[in-house]
Design a protein around this motif. Structure first.
Motif, PDB file in Angstrom:
ATOM      1  N   LEU A 148      11.756  26.676-168.828  1.00 11.02           N
ATOM      2  CA  LEU A 148      13.150  26.256-168.757  1.00 11.02           C
ATOM      3  C   LEU A 148      13.375  25.331-167.568  1.00 11.02           C
ATOM      4  O   LEU A 148      12.884  25.587-166.474  1.00 11.02           O
ATOM      5  CB  LEU A 148      14.056  27.476-168.612  1.00 11.02           C
ATOM      6  N   ARG A 149      14.136  24.262-167.816  1.00 11.79           N
ATOM      7  CA  ARG A 149      14.542  23.400-166.706  1.00 11.79           C
ATOM      8  C   ARG A 149      16.007  23.033-166.920  1.00 11.79           C
ATOM      9  O   ARG A 149      16.337  22.095-167.641  1.00 11.79           O
ATOM     10  CB  ARG A 149      13.668  22.145-166.656  1.00 11.79           C
ATOM     11  N   GLY A 150      16.900  23.818-166.324  1.00 11.54           N
ATOM     12  CA  GLY A 150      18.321  23.530-166.410  1.00 11.54           C
ATOM     13  C   GLY A 150      18.723  22.538-165.343  1.00 11.54           C
ATOM     14  O   GLY A 150      17.923  22.161-164.479  1.00 11.54           O
ATOM     15  N   SER A 151      19.966  22.098-165.389  1.00 10.94           N
ATOM     16  CA  SER A 151      20.441  21.161-164.376  1.00 10.94           C
ATOM     17  C   SER A 151      20.502  21.864-163.023  1.00 10.94           C
ATOM     18  O   SER A 151      20.763  23.071-162.929  1.00 10.94           O
ATOM     19  CB  SER A 151      21.819  20.613-164.745  1.00 10.94           C
ATOM     20  N   TYR A 152      20.261  21.103-161.968  1.00 15.94           N
ATOM     21  CA  TYR A 152      20.218  21.699-160.637  1.00 15.94           C
ATOM     22  C   TYR A 152      21.583  22.246-160.238  1.00 15.94           C
ATOM     23  O   TYR A 152      21.675  23.141-159.387  1.00 15.94           O
ATOM     24  CB  TYR A 152      19.718  20.687-159.606  1.00 15.94           C
ATOM     25  N   SER A 153      22.628  21.754-160.858  1.00 20.45           N
ATOM     26  CA  SER A 153      23.979  22.247-160.559  1.00 20.45           C
ATOM     27  C   SER A 153      24.143  23.715-160.936  1.00 20.45           C
ATOM     28  O   SER A 153      25.059  24.385-160.458  1.00 20.45           O
ATOM     29  CB  SER A 153      25.021  21.406-161.296  1.00 20.45           C
ATOM     30  N   ALA A 154      23.276  24.228-161.803  1.00 17.17           N
ATOM     31  CA  ALA A 154      23.364  25.633-162.228  1.00 17.17           C
ATOM     32  C   ALA A 154      22.158  26.434-161.764  1.00 17.17           C
ATOM     33  O   ALA A 154      21.880  27.515-162.292  1.00 17.17           O
ATOM     34  CB  ALA A 154      23.479  25.704-163.745  1.00 17.17           C
ATOM     35  N   VAL A 155      21.457  25.937-160.744  1.00 10.84           N
ATOM     36  CA  VAL A 155      20.171  26.540-160.384  1.00 10.84           C
ATOM     37  C   VAL A 155      20.301  27.989-159.936  1.00 10.84           C
ATOM     38  O   VAL A 155      19.463  28.837-160.279  1.00 10.84           O
ATOM     39  CB  VAL A 155      19.458  25.686-159.312  1.00 10.84           C
ATOM     40  N   GLN A 156      21.334  28.326-159.171  1.00 11.79           N
ATOM     41  CA  GLN A 156      21.477  29.703-158.701  1.00 11.79           C
ATOM     42  C   GLN A 156      21.722  30.657-159.869  1.00 11.79           C
ATOM     43  O   GLN A 156      21.127  31.742-159.945  1.00 11.79           O
ATOM     44  CB  GLN A 156      22.609  29.804-157.676  1.00 11.79           C
ATOM     45  N   SER A 157      22.587  30.242-160.784  1.00  8.81           N
ATOM     46  CA  SER A 157      22.875  31.061-161.973  1.00  8.81           C
ATOM     47  C   SER A 157      21.618  31.244-162.810  1.00  8.81           C
ATOM     48  O   SER A 157      21.290  32.355-163.257  1.00  8.81           O
ATOM     49  CB  SER A 157      23.971  30.398-162.817  1.00  8.81           C
ATOM     50  N   ASN A 158      20.903  30.152-163.043  1.00  6.38           N
ATOM     51  CA  ASN A 158      19.726  30.203-163.906  1.00  6.38           C
ATOM     52  C   ASN A 158      18.600  31.030-163.299  1.00  6.38           C
ATOM     53  O   ASN A 158      17.880  31.739-164.008  1.00  6.38           O
ATOM     54  CB  ASN A 158      19.247  28.782-164.208  1.00  6.38           C
ATOM     55  N   LEU A 159      18.436  30.942-161.983  1.00 11.45           N
ATOM     56  CA  LEU A 159      17.410  31.755-161.326  1.00 11.45           C
ATOM     57  C   LEU A 159      17.751  33.241-161.435  1.00 11.45           C
ATOM     58  O   LEU A 159      16.867  34.082-161.651  1.00 11.45           O
ATOM     59  CB  LEU A 159      17.264  31.345-159.864  1.00 11.45           C
ATOM     60  N   ALA A 160      19.030  33.570-161.279  1.00  9.79           N
ATOM     61  CA  ALA A 160      19.448  34.971-161.384  1.00  9.79           C
ATOM     62  C   ALA A 160      19.223  35.498-162.800  1.00  9.79           C
ATOM     63  O   ALA A 160      18.737  36.618-163.002  1.00  9.79           O
ATOM     64  CB  ALA A 160      20.915  35.114-160.996  1.00  9.79           C
ATOM     65  N   LEU A 161      19.561  34.694-163.794  1.00  8.37           N
ATOM     66  CA  LEU A 161      19.365  35.097-165.191  1.00  8.37           C
ATOM     67  C   LEU A 161      17.884  35.243-165.514  1.00  8.37           C
ATOM     68  O   LEU A 161      17.465  36.192-166.193  1.00  8.37           O
ATOM     69  CB  LEU A 161      20.022  34.086-166.124  1.00  8.37           C
ATOM     70  N   THR A 162      17.080  34.297-165.037  1.00  3.38           N
ATOM     71  CA  THR A 162      15.640  34.367-165.284  1.00  3.38           C
ATOM     72  C   THR A 162      15.028  35.588-164.629  1.00  3.38           C
ATOM     73  O   THR A 162      14.127  36.234-165.189  1.00  3.38           O
ATOM     74  CB  THR A 162      14.941  33.091-164.778  1.00  3.38           C
ATOM     75  N   ALA A 163      15.502  35.929-163.433  1.00  5.71           N
ATOM     76  CA  ALA A 163      15.004  37.128-162.753  1.00  5.71           C
ATOM     77  C   ALA A 163      15.272  38.375-163.586  1.00  5.71           C
ATOM     78  O   ALA A 163      14.419  39.270-163.690  1.00  5.71           O
ATOM     79  CB  ALA A 163      15.652  37.253-161.376  1.00  5.71           C
ATOM     80  N   SER A 164      16.451  38.438-164.207  1.00  2.00           N
ATOM     81  CA  SER A 164      16.774  39.578-165.070  1.00  2.00           C
ATOM     82  C   SER A 164      15.838  39.639-166.268  1.00  2.00           C
ATOM     83  O   SER A 164      15.360  40.717-166.658  1.00  2.00           O
ATOM     84  CB  SER A 164      18.230  39.490-165.544  1.00  2.00           C
ATOM     85  N   ILE A 165      15.577  38.492-166.870  1.00  2.00           N
ATOM     86  CA  ILE A 165      14.678  38.436-168.027  1.00  2.00           C
ATOM     87  C   ILE A 165      13.287  38.934-167.652  1.00  2.00           C
ATOM     88  O   ILE A 165      12.686  39.776-168.338  1.00  2.00           O
ATOM     89  CB  ILE A 165      14.592  36.996-168.571  1.00  2.00           C
ATOM     90  N   ARG A 166      12.767  38.440-166.542  1.00  2.00           N
ATOM     91  CA  ARG A 166      11.401  38.779-166.149  1.00  2.00           C
ATOM     92  C   ARG A 166      11.284  40.252-165.725  1.00  2.00           C
ATOM     93  O   ARG A 166      10.263  40.905-165.974  1.00  2.00           O
ATOM     94  CB  ARG A 166      10.927  37.825-165.055  1.00  2.00           C
ATOM     95  N   THR A 167      12.318  40.783-165.123  1.00  2.00           N
ATOM     96  CA  THR A 167      12.334  42.211-164.798  1.00  2.00           C
ATOM     97  C   THR A 167      12.243  43.037-166.078  1.00  2.00           C
ATOM     98  O   THR A 167      11.500  44.028-166.153  1.00  2.00           O
ATOM     99  CB  THR A 167      13.614  42.579-164.028  1.00  2.00           C
ATOM    100  N   ALA A 168      12.991  42.627-167.086  1.00  2.00           N
ATOM    101  CA  ALA A 168      12.984  43.347-168.367  1.00  2.00           C
ATOM    102  C   ALA A 168      11.631  43.214-169.069  1.00  2.00           C
ATOM    103  O   ALA A 168      11.137  44.185-169.658  1.00  2.00           O
ATOM    104  CB  ALA A 168      14.096  42.821-169.260  1.00  2.00           C
TER     105      ALA A 168
END
Length: 422
Positions: A148-168
């Protein structure tokens, strides 16, 4: 640049390695992972919202418009919807392993055509952090890895969401490397992703015209193009007013920032002027800025001060806001010619009581989805019954329209013999 390239390719390589294990997973294993992701999103809601607030604050400081902020914003309700969408996805059939066709050759060879994952998907997208969950979930359900490569304007949100996915994924004993997020601000990271031939199997861009064109021009990897939506509604001479009003208002105002919102209204010149006027007034009252052709402005001189003069570029613009172009046309033929010149091939609608006109429109318009007496806002994977979608393809090869689970699969031939040689 070399350091960036090394880091990006390392993440892609990890996704490639994980894809081999992903392709072998059972439906039960994949569905369990999706259930765990849904639980993790809710458990991590506070952290996700805090991260999103940082992105929102930066976007406000940068002067981004409200339509942009709406695409970027996460709320408890929207996180709940993401979790609900994952549970809906679990209920859908897993296409991987599906027998598409089977036949026996005269020599006794049994031929089977079987659905298989694409492999490693590269996803490039803008603003909307919900795409992080939707894209990853569809990829996982179909046994793919995703970068995934989202826009940098949403980087904090996307990193948090990805962290949740990877934890699961880790909790479900699945390869967490199957979901990678590229957090780099440099646009070169997109170029590296798009040229990772042999590691990435397909690139899916989702966003504005600039992003899509950049990916198309740079990519040496096959691209599943999701196009912009310059969608039209043609109101025929015999349209029922109440229906026309409901459809046009819905298509323009419910969520003007999305790609299936209507951008241009075409009015048949013989549709009663009183009904034309009432519809235009209704749009104006809803806060829609109308940019009208000379013929429309002349026909409604009493509204001239409220109807801005349209210029040529208005017919080709995806406004993604409460702006709509309006043109009066002399016939269905003129409407079809206008759409052929200016459509992006997304979604087009006709409102008419004439079945022959409707049939001609539906056959003649070249778009992913054509409507008779319905809003363009239905062009959506959920509304089509596909569950979460990864985008809406406006191309014609491999996938077209809302891309649900089958769009993220390919197929292979399995040949069973009893010792045949050629």
């Amino acid at each position: 640049m070399e350091s960036l390239k090394t880091k990006v390719l390392e993440q892609i390589s990890l996704a490639k390695q994980a894809s081999r294990q992903m392709a072998m997973l059972s439906r039960a294993e994949k569905d369990n992972a999706l259930s765990l992701i849904a639980e993790q999103l809710l458990a991590d809601q506070s952290a996700i919202l805090t991260a999103n607030e940082k992105d929102i604050a930066k976007a406000v400081a940068d002067g981004q418009p409200e339509s942009y902020l709406d695409r970027l914003r996460l709320t408890p309700a929207r996180i709940g919807e993401l979790a609900s969408g994952l549970h809906q996805l679990i209920k859908l059939d897993d296409p991987v392993g599906q027998l598409m066709d089977r036949w026996t050759r005269p020599n006794g060879l049994v031929m089977e055509q079987i659905r298989v994952p694409l492999g490693v998907i590269g996803m490039v997208y803008e603003a909307r952090p919900n795409v992080t969950i939707d894209a990853a979930a569809i990829a996982l359900k179909t046994g793919n890895s995703i970068v995934l490569r989202g826009s940098y304007s949403a980087v904090q949100s996307n990193l948090a969401l990805t962290a949740s996915i990877r934890t699961a994924l880790a909790a479900g004993d699945l390869p967490l490397e199957a979901v990678q997020y590229l957090p780099y601000e440099e646009h070169a990271s997109v170029d590296i992703l798009c040229t990772a031939t042999g590691l990435i199997d397909v690139i899916i861009p989702r966003g504005g015209a600039g992003l899509i064109q950049r990916v198309l021009q740079k990519s040496s990897v096959p691209v599943l193009e999701t196009g912009i939506g310059n969608c039209h509604i043609f109101v025929d001479y015999n349209a029922v007013y109440d229906m026309a009003e409901a459809i046009v208002i819905n298509a323009k105002t419910t969520r003007p920032a999305v790609c299936n919102a209507a951008e241009t209204l075409l009015l048949h010149r013989n549709w009663p002027l009183a009904e034309q006027k009432a519809l235009l007034q209704k749009l104006l009252a809803a806060g829609v800025e109308l940019r009208a052709c000379d013929q429309t402005r002349a026909a409604h001189a009493e509204l001239a001060s409220e109807l801005k003069e349209a210029v040529e570029q208005d017919w080709d613009t995806e406004y993604s806001s409460l702006i709509m172009a309006v043109r009066t046309v002399d016939s269905l033929t003129d409407a079809l010619e206008h759409i052929a010149r200016h459509s992006t091939g997304h979604s087009e609608a006709i409102i008419t009581e004439d079945s022959e006109s409707a049939s001609r429109f539906l056959a003649a318009v070249d778009a992913t989805t054509v409507y008779h007496n319905a809003s363009t806002r239905f062009t959506d994977g959920g509304e089509f019954g596909f569950g979460a979608e990864i985008g809406i393809s406006t191309q014609k090869l491999h996938a077209r329209g809302p891309m649900g689970l089958p769009a993220l699969t390919s197929y292979k031939y399995v040949v069973r013999g009893t010792g045949q040689i050629r």
